[in-house]
Design a protein around this motif. Structure first.
Motif, short mmCIF file in Angstrom:
data_model
loop_
_atom_site.label_atom_id
_atom_site.label_comp_id
_atom_site.label_asym_id
_atom_site.label_seq_id
_atom_site.Cartn_x
_atom_site.Cartn_y
_atom_site.Cartn_z
N GLY A 1 -18.56 -7.35 -7.52
CA GLY A 1 -18.81 -6.06 -8.15
C GLY A 1 -17.95 -5.85 -9.39
N THR A 2 -17.82 -4.60 -9.81
CA THR A 2 -17.09 -4.28 -11.04
C THR A 2 -15.60 -4.11 -10.83
OG1 THR A 2 -17.54 -1.92 -10.71
CG2 THR A 2 -19.10 -3.16 -12.07
N ARG A 3 -15.18 -3.89 -9.59
CA ARG A 3 -13.74 -3.69 -9.34
C ARG A 3 -12.97 -5.00 -9.44
NH1 ARG A 3 -13.66 -0.18 -3.87
NH2 ARG A 3 -15.52 -1.44 -3.45
N GLY A 4 -11.69 -4.88 -9.74
CA GLY A 4 -10.84 -6.06 -9.89
C GLY A 4 -9.61 -5.70 -10.69
N GLY A 5 -9.09 -6.66 -11.44
CA GLY A 5 -7.94 -6.39 -12.30
C GLY A 5 -6.77 -7.31 -12.04
N SER B 1 -4.77 -2.13 -3.94
CA SER B 1 -5.78 -1.22 -4.50
C SER B 1 -5.70 0.18 -3.92
CB SER B 1 -7.18 -1.79 -4.24
OG SER B 1 -7.47 -1.79 -2.84
N GLY B 2 -5.11 0.30 -2.72
CA GLY B 2 -5.09 1.60 -2.05
C GLY B 2 -6.48 2.04 -1.60
N ASP B 3 -7.36 1.08 -1.43
CA ASP B 3 -8.77 1.39 -1.19
C ASP B 3 -9.31 0.57 -0.01
OD1 ASP B 3 -11.45 1.97 -1.26
OD2 ASP B 3 -11.79 1.20 -3.28
N PRO B 4 -9.38 1.16 1.18
CA PRO B 4 -9.89 0.43 2.34
C PRO B 4 -11.32 -0.07 2.17
CG PRO B 4 -8.72 2.41 3.04
CD PRO B 4 -8.87 2.50 1.55
N SER B 5 -12.12 0.62 1.35
CA SER B 5 -13.52 0.19 1.17
C SER B 5 -13.62 -1.13 0.42
CB SER B 5 -14.31 1.26 0.42
OG SER B 5 -13.95 1.32 -0.95
N LEU B 6 -12.52 -1.56 -0.19
CA LEU B 6 -12.53 -2.84 -0.90
C LEU B 6 -12.86 -4.00 0.04
CD1 LEU B 6 -11.85 -3.66 -3.93
CD2 LEU B 6 -9.71 -4.57 -2.99
N GLU B 7 -12.54 -3.82 1.32
CA GLU B 7 -12.79 -4.89 2.29
C GLU B 7 -14.22 -5.39 2.23
OE1 GLU B 7 -12.87 -5.75 7.12
OE2 GLU B 7 -12.72 -3.70 6.36
N SER C 1 -0.02 -2.15 9.16
CA SER C 1 -0.54 -1.75 10.47
C SER C 1 -1.74 -0.83 10.30
CB SER C 1 0.55 -1.05 11.29
OG SER C 1 0.03 -0.55 12.51
N ILE C 2 -1.63 0.11 9.37
CA ILE C 2 -2.73 1.04 9.10
C ILE C 2 -3.94 0.28 8.57
CG2 ILE C 2 -3.49 2.94 7.61
CD1 ILE C 2 -0.58 4.01 7.77
N ILE C 3 -3.67 -0.63 7.63
CA ILE C 3 -4.76 -1.41 7.03
C ILE C 3 -5.44 -2.27 8.09
CG2 ILE C 3 -5.28 -3.29 5.44
CD1 ILE C 3 -3.00 -2.14 3.64
N VAL D 1 -4.32 -12.16 2.67
CA VAL D 1 -5.02 -11.90 1.41
C VAL D 1 -5.78 -10.58 1.48
CG1 VAL D 1 -6.92 -12.67 -0.07
CG2 VAL D 1 -5.19 -14.30 0.70
N VAL D 2 -6.53 -10.39 2.55
CA VAL D 2 -7.33 -9.17 2.70
C VAL D 2 -6.44 -7.94 2.73
CG1 VAL D 2 -8.89 -7.92 4.23
CG2 VAL D 2 -9.19 -10.38 3.88
N GLU D 3 -5.40 -8.00 3.54
CA GLU D 3 -4.51 -6.82 3.68
C GLU D 3 -3.81 -6.49 2.38
OE1 GLU D 3 -3.56 -7.50 8.45
OE2 GLU D 3 -2.11 -8.11 6.94
N ARG D 4 -3.37 -7.50 1.65
CA ARG D 4 -2.64 -7.22 0.41
C ARG D 4 -3.57 -6.75 -0.70
NH1 ARG D 4 2.52 -7.71 0.40
NH2 ARG D 4 3.56 -8.82 2.10
N LEU D 5 -4.81 -7.21 -0.69
CA LEU D 5 -5.77 -6.68 -1.66
C LEU D 5 -6.01 -5.19 -1.42
CD1 LEU D 5 -8.41 -9.55 -1.94
CD2 LEU D 5 -7.07 -8.57 -3.82
N ILE D 6 -6.18 -4.83 -0.17
CA ILE D 6 -6.39 -3.42 0.16
C ILE D 6 -5.13 -2.61 -0.12
CG2 ILE D 6 -6.86 -1.81 2.06
CD1 ILE D 6 -8.61 -4.04 3.29
N HIS D 7 -3.99 -3.17 0.20
CA HIS D 7 -2.72 -2.49 -0.03
C HIS D 7 -2.50 -2.24 -1.53
CE1 HIS D 7 1.75 -2.24 -0.42
NE2 HIS D 7 1.63 -1.51 0.68
#
Length: 214
Positions: A187-191, A42-48, A17-19, A34-40
């Motif tokens: 970008g460089t983020r991922g994993g 990573s803990g990083d809203p800017s990932l969007e 809900s927060i995401i 997919v979008v919500e779980r990627l952010i969840h």
């Protein structure tokens, strides 16, 4: 004293809900999991802002899962993070060839990475599969090379390698290949956790659709 939510389902529901309330881009309804779980994860809203989802990616991924497709990963860490029992209930399986006995020697002979070698030695396994790359840019490059042939083209490439040497560039190249359905984080983020979480988002969506039908 802070009151913590302790119920797992409530925690997840509150997190999503927060995401969802913080999203700024116009995503399609089918893309939200997919979008919500990627952010969840990573803990990083800017990932969007750097999530890239091909227009056909979700549908192709779900169709592949419906068909009992295999998921092939570049490293064991991605394989470990995938909900294998849930995938099995859809008729699929997870495969990773990185630690096969012959890979290290062949990689040495070819002068390339083991992750790249693992895909090169199993091209016939790629056709119609979901490929999840979360660690090695070289593996993603090899998958893209193999995907040029219809006989070895995957149904979906989830390419989210992390790092500062080749990761950004390999993902840029993936995104340029719009003839291939893909999901990436530019970008460089991922994993590995992010690659696995995309696979899991698709698995759980596919299971929901099956349950709705039955």
């Amino acid at each position: 004293m802070t009151e913590f939510i302790l119920d797992p389902q409530q925690i997840e529901a509150k997190s999503m809900s927060i995401i969802r309330s913080g999203l700024t881009r116009n995503w399609l309804e089918k893309e939200y999991p997919v979008v919500e779980r990627l952010i969840h994860t990573s803990g990083d809203p800017s990932l969007e802002q750097v999530i890239a989802i091909h227009p056909q990616a979700i549908d192709c991924g779900l169709q592949a899962l419906k068909n009992g497709s295999r998921v092939i990963t570049d490293v064991e860490m991605v394989r470990a993070g995938i909900a294998k029992e849930k995938l099995k209930s859809l008729g699929g399986s997870v495969e990773c060839y990185l630690n096969a006995p012959e890979i290290a020697q062949q990689a040495k002979e070819w002068g390339i990475t083991r992750s790249m070698t693992a895909f090169r030695m199993h091209p016939e396994r790629l056709q119609g599969a979901i490929i999840a790359v979360g660690n090695a840019p070289t593996a993603l490059l090899e998958v893209l090379r193999l995907a040029e042939d219809p006989e070895t083209r995957p149904a979906l490439i989830i390419g989210i390698p992390v790092g500062f040497v080749g990761a950004k560039e390999s993902k840029d190249l993936l995104w340029q290949h719009q003839e291939i359905p893909s999901i990436t984080v530019l970008g460089t983020r991922g994993g590995s956790p992010l690659a696995a979480t995309v696979v899991n988002a698709l698995i759980y969506t596919a299971l929901r659709k099956v349950n709705e039908i039955t």
